[in-house]
Motif scaffolding. Sequence first.
Motif, mmCIF file in Angstrom:
data_model
loop_
_atom_site.group_PDB
_atom_site.id
_atom_site.type_symbol
_atom_site.label_atom_id
_atom_site.label_comp_id
_atom_site.label_asym_id
_atom_site.label_seq_id
_atom_site.Cartn_x
_atom_site.Cartn_y
_atom_site.Cartn_z
ATOM 1 N N THR A 70 0.818 -1.223 0.000
ATOM 2 C CA THR A 70 0.000 0.000 0.000
ATOM 3 C C THR A 70 0.850 1.270 0.000
ATOM 4 O O THR A 70 0.667 2.129 -0.866
ATOM 5 C CB THR A 70 -0.990 -0.028 1.185
ATOM 6 O OG1 THR A 70 -1.574 -1.313 1.213
ATOM 7 C CG2 THR A 70 -2.045 1.030 1.055
ATOM 8 N N ALA A 73 2.360 1.783 -3.387
ATOM 9 C CA ALA A 73 1.385 2.227 -4.391
ATOM 10 C C ALA A 73 1.108 3.720 -4.218
ATOM 11 O O ALA A 73 0.947 4.457 -5.203
ATOM 12 C CB ALA A 73 0.099 1.417 -4.262
ATOM 13 N N MET A 74 1.082 4.184 -2.960
ATOM 14 C CA MET A 74 0.814 5.600 -2.717
ATOM 15 C C MET A 74 1.983 6.474 -3.169
ATOM 16 O O MET A 74 1.785 7.553 -3.747
ATOM 17 C CB MET A 74 0.505 5.835 -1.231
ATOM 18 C CG MET A 74 -0.886 5.327 -0.873
ATOM 19 S SD MET A 74 -1.148 5.196 0.872
ATOM 20 C CE MET A 74 -1.569 6.882 1.258
ATOM 21 N N LYS A 76 4.014 5.743 -5.550
ATOM 22 C CA LYS A 76 3.980 5.730 -7.010
ATOM 23 C C LYS A 76 2.957 6.735 -7.538
ATOM 24 O O LYS A 76 3.243 7.509 -8.468
ATOM 25 C CB LYS A 76 3.649 4.326 -7.508
ATOM 26 C CG LYS A 76 3.705 4.193 -9.006
ATOM 27 C CD LYS A 76 3.482 2.770 -9.426
ATOM 28 C CE LYS A 76 3.402 2.658 -10.932
ATOM 29 N NZ LYS A 76 3.183 1.281 -11.347
ATOM 30 N N GLU A 77 1.783 6.706 -6.926
ATOM 31 C CA GLU A 77 0.721 7.600 -7.365
ATOM 32 C C GLU A 77 1.159 9.058 -7.206
ATOM 33 O O GLU A 77 0.993 9.887 -8.112
ATOM 34 C CB GLU A 77 -0.553 7.305 -6.543
ATOM 35 C CG GLU A 77 -1.802 8.036 -6.999
ATOM 36 C CD GLU A 77 -2.075 7.899 -8.486
ATOM 37 O OE1 GLU A 77 -1.839 6.811 -9.044
ATOM 38 O OE2 GLU A 77 -2.511 8.913 -9.103
ATOM 39 N N GLY A 78 1.776 9.356 -6.042
ATOM 40 C CA GLY A 78 2.244 10.721 -5.777
ATOM 41 C C GLY A 78 3.268 11.162 -6.808
ATOM 42 O O GLY A 78 3.178 12.256 -7.390
ATOM 43 N N LEU A 80 3.743 9.918 -9.794
ATOM 44 C CA LEU A 80 3.115 10.028 -11.118
ATOM 45 C C LEU A 80 2.457 11.387 -11.288
ATOM 46 O O LEU A 80 2.631 12.050 -12.311
ATOM 47 C CB LEU A 80 2.066 8.925 -11.277
ATOM 48 C CG LEU A 80 2.504 7.666 -12.002
ATOM 49 C CD1 LEU A 80 1.415 6.627 -11.966
ATOM 50 C CD2 LEU A 80 2.897 7.990 -13.440
ATOM 51 N N GLN A 81 1.716 11.790 -10.237
ATOM 52 C CA GLN A 81 1.021 13.085 -10.322
ATOM 53 C C GLN A 81 2.023 14.226 -10.402
ATOM 54 O O GLN A 81 1.845 15.156 -11.192
ATOM 55 C CB GLN A 81 0.093 13.249 -9.123
ATOM 56 C CG GLN A 81 -1.127 12.342 -9.244
ATOM 57 C CD GLN A 81 -2.204 12.700 -8.235
ATOM 58 O OE1 GLN A 81 -2.204 13.783 -7.683
ATOM 59 N NE2 GLN A 81 -3.106 11.770 -8.014
#
Length: 286
Positions: A70, A73-74, A76-78, A80-81
Motif C-alpha cells: 500500500t 502504491a501511494m 507511485k501515485e504521488g 506520477l502526479q
Amino acid sequence: MGAQDKSIEALQEEMRLAKEELEIQRWGIAKTNEAIKTLYKELEKKNEELRNLSDLKSSFVYGLTHELRTPLAMIKEGLLQLSEGASDAPPLSQKQSRLFSIALENIDRLQRIINNMLDMAKLEAGKAELNTEEADLIALAHGTIAACKPMADKKGIELKERFSLAKIIIPVDKDKIVQVFTNLIGNALKFTAEGYVEIGIADKGAAVECYVADTGAGISKDDIGKVFGRFQQFKSAGSASYKGTGLGLSIVKDIITLHGGKIWVESEPDKGTKFTFTIPKAQAKR
Ligand SMILES: Nc1ncnc2c1ncn2[C@@H]1O[C@H](COP(=O)(O)OP(=O)(O)OP(=O)(O)O)[C@@H](O)[C@H]1O
Ligand SMILES: [Mg+2]
C-alpha cells in the motif's frame, strides 16, 4: 583325566567364553539401538523446530511484503502526479523528468519483487489454494502469448505456437497457469537476443505436456541444476536490461507441483533452452 576329557573341557571353556562374548555384543547392540532411538527422537524434535521456524519465516515475509504494497502504491501515485505536473506549475526540466522516470522505474521493479515474494510466501505457507475449474489450456496459452506479443515485437523475436489440438479442457487454476506461461515466456524473451520462442501443447493421454523453447543464451551445465531454486540468477547474455528477483521459476515449479505435474529443463549454452511441464488431466485428491 585323559587327553580326550581335557579337550572336551577346553572346548566347553571356549564355548563359555564365546557365549560371554556374544552376550557382551548383544548388550552393546541393545545400547546402540537405544542411542539411535534417542538420536532419532532428537532429530524429529529438531525437524519440528525447523518446520516451525520456516513457517514463521514464511508468514513474516508474507506479512511484511503485504504491508509494503500500500505505501509503495501511494508513493507511485504521488510521483506520477508530480511528474505529470500541475496546470499552474512551470514545465519540468529535462533533468527533473529523467529523475522522475528513474524513480518510477525503480518503484515498478520494487513492486515486481514484492509481488514475487508474496506469491512465494503464499505458496510456501500453504496459503495458496488451487482455485480449480475446467479450462481450455490452449486458450490460456494463446491469451498469454497475445499479451507477450508487444514485448516480442519490440525485440524482433517471433512467437510460434505448436498446438496439437484446437482445445484441451482440463481442471486447472486458470490464474496460476497463466502465471506459469507468463513467467516461462517472459524468461524466454528476456534471455533471447534473436530467433524465436516456441510454445507447444500436446495431449499425452493421462496428462497434457506443454513446453516453452527459445533460441537464446542457454544455461550452463553448472547452473542448470539450480534454476528452480529461490533467488537463483545466472550470468546470461541479453539479461542486462531487466533485473528480476530469481523467484519466477521457483514459483512456476511450486504451481506445477500443486497441480500434481512435473517440470524439467533442457538447455545448451548459446543454442537455447526448453522448459517442459506436464499437468495431469485428473487432479490427484489432496
Ligand atoms: N529461457 C532461459 N534462457 C536462459 N536462462 C534462463 C532462462 N530462464 C531462466 N534462466 C536463468 O535462470 C534464472 C532464474 O530464472 P527466474 O525466472 O527464476 O528468475 P529471473 O527471471 O531472473 O527473475 P524473476 O523471474 O524473479 O523476475 C535467470 O536469472 C536466468 O539466469
Ligand atoms: Mg523469470
